[in-house]
Design a protein around this motif. Structure first.
Motif, PDB file in Angstrom:
ATOM      1  N   ILE A 119     -13.681 -17.124  -4.742  1.00 58.03           N
ATOM      2  CA  ILE A 119     -13.592 -16.987  -3.291  1.00 58.03           C
ATOM      3  C   ILE A 119     -12.234 -16.439  -2.882  1.00 58.03           C
ATOM      4  O   ILE A 119     -12.120 -15.694  -1.902  1.00 58.03           O
ATOM      5  CB  ILE A 119     -13.857 -18.357  -2.620  1.00 58.03           C
ATOM      6  N   THR A 120     -11.199 -16.773  -3.614  1.00 55.20           N
ATOM      7  CA  THR A 120      -9.836 -16.406  -3.217  1.00 55.20           C
ATOM      8  C   THR A 120      -9.396 -15.062  -3.783  1.00 55.20           C
ATOM      9  O   THR A 120      -8.347 -14.550  -3.382  1.00 55.20           O
ATOM     10  CB  THR A 120      -8.852 -17.488  -3.691  1.00 55.20           C
ATOM     11  N   ILE A 121     -10.160 -14.491  -4.691  1.00 57.16           N
ATOM     12  CA  ILE A 121      -9.679 -13.296  -5.385  1.00 57.16           C
ATOM     13  C   ILE A 121      -9.542 -12.089  -4.445  1.00 57.16           C
ATOM     14  O   ILE A 121      -8.518 -11.386  -4.471  1.00 57.16           O
ATOM     15  CB  ILE A 121     -10.621 -12.965  -6.574  1.00 57.16           C
ATOM     16  N   ILE A 122     -10.529 -11.854  -3.594  1.00 58.00           N
ATOM     17  CA  ILE A 122     -10.476 -10.681  -2.716  1.00 58.00           C
ATOM     18  C   ILE A 122      -9.310 -10.770  -1.725  1.00 58.00           C
ATOM     19  O   ILE A 122      -8.509  -9.826  -1.624  1.00 58.00           O
ATOM     20  CB  ILE A 122     -11.820 -10.489  -1.990  1.00 58.00           C
ATOM     21  N   PRO A 123      -9.167 -11.869  -0.958  1.00 61.18           N
ATOM     22  CA  PRO A 123      -7.996 -11.936  -0.061  1.00 61.18           C
ATOM     23  C   PRO A 123      -6.671 -11.907  -0.824  1.00 61.18           C
ATOM     24  O   PRO A 123      -5.681 -11.337  -0.338  1.00 61.18           O
ATOM     25  CB  PRO A 123      -8.187 -13.264   0.686  1.00 61.18           C
ATOM     26  N   LEU A 124      -6.660 -12.502  -2.024  1.00 62.19           N
ATOM     27  CA  LEU A 124      -5.435 -12.482  -2.822  1.00 62.19           C
ATOM     28  C   LEU A 124      -5.100 -11.051  -3.264  1.00 62.19           C
ATOM     29  O   LEU A 124      -3.929 -10.634  -3.230  1.00 62.19           O
ATOM     30  CB  LEU A 124      -5.621 -13.380  -4.052  1.00 62.19           C
ATOM     31  N   PHE A 125      -6.123 -10.309  -3.641  1.00 66.94           N
ATOM     32  CA  PHE A 125      -5.879  -8.927  -4.063  1.00 66.94           C
ATOM     33  C   PHE A 125      -5.393  -8.077  -2.881  1.00 66.94           C
ATOM     34  O   PHE A 125      -4.481  -7.252  -3.035  1.00 66.94           O
ATOM     35  CB  PHE A 125      -7.159  -8.312  -4.642  1.00 66.94           C
ATOM     36  N   ILE A 126      -5.999  -8.283  -1.694  1.00 71.01           N
ATOM     37  CA  ILE A 126      -5.557  -7.531  -0.506  1.00 71.01           C
ATOM     38  C   ILE A 126      -4.100  -7.851  -0.182  1.00 71.01           C
ATOM     39  O   ILE A 126      -3.298  -6.966   0.135  1.00 71.01           O
ATOM     40  CB  ILE A 126      -6.472  -7.873   0.689  1.00 71.01           C
ATOM     41  N   LEU A 127      -3.734  -9.143  -0.289  1.00 69.14           N
ATOM     42  CA  LEU A 127      -2.355  -9.554  -0.015  1.00 69.14           C
ATOM     43  C   LEU A 127      -1.370  -8.873  -0.968  1.00 69.14           C
ATOM     44  O   LEU A 127      -0.374  -8.283  -0.536  1.00 69.14           O
ATOM     45  CB  LEU A 127      -2.242 -11.075  -0.139  1.00 69.14           C
ATOM     46  N   PHE A 128      -1.660  -8.946  -2.261  1.00 71.27           N
ATOM     47  CA  PHE A 128      -0.733  -8.352  -3.237  1.00 71.27           C
ATOM     48  C   PHE A 128      -0.739  -6.823  -3.143  1.00 71.27           C
ATOM     49  O   PHE A 128       0.289  -6.184  -3.403  1.00 71.27           O
ATOM     50  CB  PHE A 128      -1.104  -8.807  -4.652  1.00 71.27           C
ATOM     51  N   SER A 129      -1.872  -6.254  -2.755  1.00 70.66           N
ATOM     52  CA  SER A 129      -1.933  -4.802  -2.597  1.00 70.66           C
ATOM     53  C   SER A 129      -1.053  -4.356  -1.439  1.00 70.66           C
ATOM     54  O   SER A 129      -0.330  -3.356  -1.534  1.00 70.66           O
ATOM     55  CB  SER A 129      -3.386  -4.372  -2.371  1.00 70.66           C
ATOM     56  N   ARG A 130      -1.107  -5.067  -0.315  1.00 69.92           N
ATOM     57  CA  ARG A 130      -0.285  -4.701   0.843  1.00 69.92           C
ATOM     58  C   ARG A 130       1.203  -4.933   0.578  1.00 69.92           C
ATOM     59  O   ARG A 130       2.057  -4.265   1.167  1.00 69.92           O
ATOM     60  CB  ARG A 130      -0.732  -5.496   2.069  1.00 69.92           C
ATOM     61  N   LEU A 131       1.492  -5.891  -0.295  1.00 66.66           N
ATOM     62  CA  LEU A 131       2.896  -6.136  -0.662  1.00 66.66           C
ATOM     63  C   LEU A 131       3.374  -5.164  -1.751  1.00 66.66           C
ATOM     64  O   LEU A 131       4.565  -5.177  -2.106  1.00 66.66           O
ATOM     65  CB  LEU A 131       3.064  -7.579  -1.157  1.00 66.66           C
ATOM     66  N   GLY A 132       2.466  -4.369  -2.271  1.00 66.79           N
ATOM     67  CA  GLY A 132       2.832  -3.412  -3.320  1.00 66.79           C
ATOM     68  C   GLY A 132       3.143  -4.084  -4.648  1.00 66.79           C
ATOM     69  O   GLY A 132       3.946  -3.584  -5.435  1.00 66.79           O
ATOM     70  N   LEU A 133       2.488  -5.229  -4.900  1.00 65.98           N
ATOM     71  CA  LEU A 133       2.800  -5.990  -6.118  1.00 65.98           C
ATOM     72  C   LEU A 133       1.689  -5.932  -7.158  1.00 65.98           C
ATOM     73  O   LEU A 133       1.771  -6.622  -8.185  1.00 65.98           O
ATOM     74  CB  LEU A 133       3.074  -7.459  -5.754  1.00 65.98           C
ATOM     75  N   THR A 134       0.634  -5.148  -6.891  1.00 67.59           N
ATOM     76  CA  THR A 134      -0.414  -5.037  -7.916  1.00 67.59           C
ATOM     77  C   THR A 134       0.126  -4.288  -9.124  1.00 67.59           C
ATOM     78  O   THR A 134       1.037  -3.458  -9.013  1.00 67.59           O
ATOM     79  CB  THR A 134      -1.638  -4.297  -7.359  1.00 67.59           C
ATOM     80  N   ASP A 135      -0.439  -4.587 -10.269  1.00 63.55           N
ATOM     81  CA  ASP A 135      -0.006  -4.001 -11.536  1.00 63.55           C
ATOM     82  C   ASP A 135       1.468  -4.313 -11.836  1.00 63.55           C
ATOM     83  O   ASP A 135       2.218  -3.474 -12.350  1.00 63.55           O
ATOM     84  CB  ASP A 135      -0.221  -2.485 -11.536  1.00 63.55           C
ATOM     85  N   THR A 136       1.894  -5.527 -11.465  1.00 59.55           N
ATOM     86  CA  THR A 136       3.247  -6.007 -11.785  1.00 59.55           C
ATOM     87  C   THR A 136       3.144  -7.426 -12.363  1.00 59.55           C
ATOM     88  O   THR A 136       2.124  -8.102 -12.227  1.00 59.55           O
ATOM     89  CB  THR A 136       4.159  -6.049 -10.543  1.00 59.55           C
ATOM     90  N   TYR A 137       4.241  -7.865 -12.981  1.00 60.22           N
ATOM     91  CA  TYR A 137       4.274  -9.241 -13.484  1.00 60.22           C
ATOM     92  C   TYR A 137       4.166 -10.254 -12.344  1.00 60.22           C
ATOM     93  O   TYR A 137       3.617 -11.347 -12.511  1.00 60.22           O
ATOM     94  CB  TYR A 137       5.565  -9.488 -14.255  1.00 60.22           C
ATOM     95  N   TRP A 138       4.709  -9.904 -11.166  1.00 58.80           N
ATOM     96  CA  TRP A 138       4.655 -10.839 -10.033  1.00 58.80           C
ATOM     97  C   TRP A 138       3.214 -11.193  -9.686  1.00 58.80           C
ATOM     98  O   TRP A 138       2.909 -12.339  -9.349  1.00 58.80           O
ATOM     99  CB  TRP A 138       5.344 -10.221  -8.818  1.00 58.80           C
ATOM    100  N   ALA A 139       2.335 -10.202  -9.746  1.00 53.46           N
ATOM    101  CA  ALA A 139       0.927 -10.449  -9.407  1.00 53.46           C
ATOM    102  C   ALA A 139       0.261 -11.387 -10.401  1.00 53.46           C
ATOM    103  O   ALA A 139      -0.715 -12.070 -10.070  1.00 53.46           O
ATOM    104  CB  ALA A 139       0.172  -9.124  -9.357  1.00 53.46           C
ATOM    105  N   LEU A 140       0.758 -11.434 -11.619  1.00 55.38           N
ATOM    106  CA  LEU A 140       0.178 -12.318 -12.632  1.00 55.38           C
ATOM    107  C   LEU A 140       0.779 -13.718 -12.586  1.00 55.38           C
ATOM    108  O   LEU A 140       0.132 -14.693 -12.978  1.00 55.38           O
ATOM    109  CB  LEU A 140       0.397 -11.719 -14.034  1.00 55.38           C
ATOM    110  N   ILE A 141       2.033 -13.828 -12.137  1.00 58.61           N
ATOM    111  CA  ILE A 141       2.749 -15.104 -12.199  1.00 58.61           C
ATOM    112  C   ILE A 141       2.616 -15.913 -10.906  1.00 58.61           C
ATOM    113  O   ILE A 141       2.318 -17.111 -10.934  1.00 58.61           O
ATOM    114  CB  ILE A 141       4.235 -14.845 -12.518  1.00 58.61           C
TER     115      ILE A 141
END
Length: 279
Positions: A119-141
């Motif tokens: 349930i949380t994956i889509i909003p979480l992905f949108i959040l990290f995408s807007r922050l420009g943190l996808t495909d980074t270690y921050w997005a995994l940690i």
């Protein structure tokens, strides 16, 4: 006589459980050591007749296994440290500090255990995408830091520590933070170890979120990388399917968590048992 028979029955049940649990692991290790000609056969052979490490050499040669191993080890270690810091502070606050709404706030936090991660994956992905943190270690940690299980276990363990120890330190003039660092946390080593093992294993084995949030091999974790062997992600580096290489990758992925658990299992069992003493 009845006691002896009961003990024999229990031993038989335990042996069956152990065989069922270890059977797939033994098969995985044995298959990783077999040449492909021994794997693709209708005859069941548990042990390789001509053992070889060619699959291990092939996966390290054909894929960035070293980078994936480093990524998994780094993200699992960093996430574990983050969880230990945050959950220790939160657990101590819910166990010892008195503030308005503490009980309701703890129930709200605890209710997050019942929210599926899907349930949380889509909003979480949108959040990290807007922050420009996808495909980074921050997005995994960073998402791992919200570990409700760790908060619950730490709170339960802190409740089992006699309050007199903290009161004596407070009489001597120690602050709340000093009491937590110097007195409470050293006593909470079993619970900290249990939370560390749970977090490390869950982060190491995490697949869905790293699959969605990573695009490059520079941050891709080992389970997602191994999925390439099984053609789960068309378009990535993937040639002819090799069961031996898949099993070799699975063995490489399984070794670090097994080592961590074997080394720290005594503290893990002690920590889990002591966190259930008080509600």
């Amino acid at each position: 006589m009845n006691k002896t028979m009961s003990r024999v029955v229990w031993y038989i049940i335990l042996v069956v459980i152990v065989v069922l649990a270890l059977g797939p692991v033994v098969w995985m290790v044995a298959t990783s050591l077999k040449p492909e000609s021994e794997i693709i056969t209708t005859e069941i052979r548990w042990l390789p007749q001509n053992g070889t490490f060619e699959h291990f050499g092939a996966i390290f040669e054909a894929h960035p296994m070293t980078q994936w191993l480093f990524n998994s080890l780094f993200t699992a270690t960093a996430a574990t440290i983050l969880v230990l810091v945050l959950d220790s502070l939160a657990g101590y606050a819910f166990a010892r500090l008195r503030f308005r709404g503490r009980g309701i706030l703890f129930l709200i936090v605890l209710s997050m255990l019942f929210v599926p991660i899907q349930i949380t994956i889509i909003p979480l992905f949108i959040l990290f995408s807007r922050l420009g943190l996808t495909d980074t270690y921050w997005a995994l940690i960073l998402p791992v830091g919200a570990n409700v299980t760790g908060v619950f276990l730490m709170r339960q363990f802190f409740l089992s520590i006699p309050a007199e120890l903290e009161e004596a330190a407070r009489v001597d003039g120690a602050s709340t933070l000093r009491i937590l660092i110097s007195i409470v946390l050293p006593l909470a080593r079993p619970a900290l170890t249990a939370v560390a093992i749970i977090t490390f294993l869950s982060t190491w084995n995490s697949f869905l979120w790293p699959l969605i949030v990573t695009r490059s091999d520079s941050v891709r974790t080992l389970p997602v990388g191994i999925a390439q062997f099984l053609s789960l992600r068309p378009g990535l580096v993937q040639g002819q399917m090799s069961i031996g290489q898949s099993m070799a990758g699975a063995v490489v992925a399984a070794l670090p968590p097994i080592v961590v658990f074997v080394v720290l299992q005594r503290y893990f069992i002690e920590g889990i048992s002591r966190t259930g003493l008080k509600g």
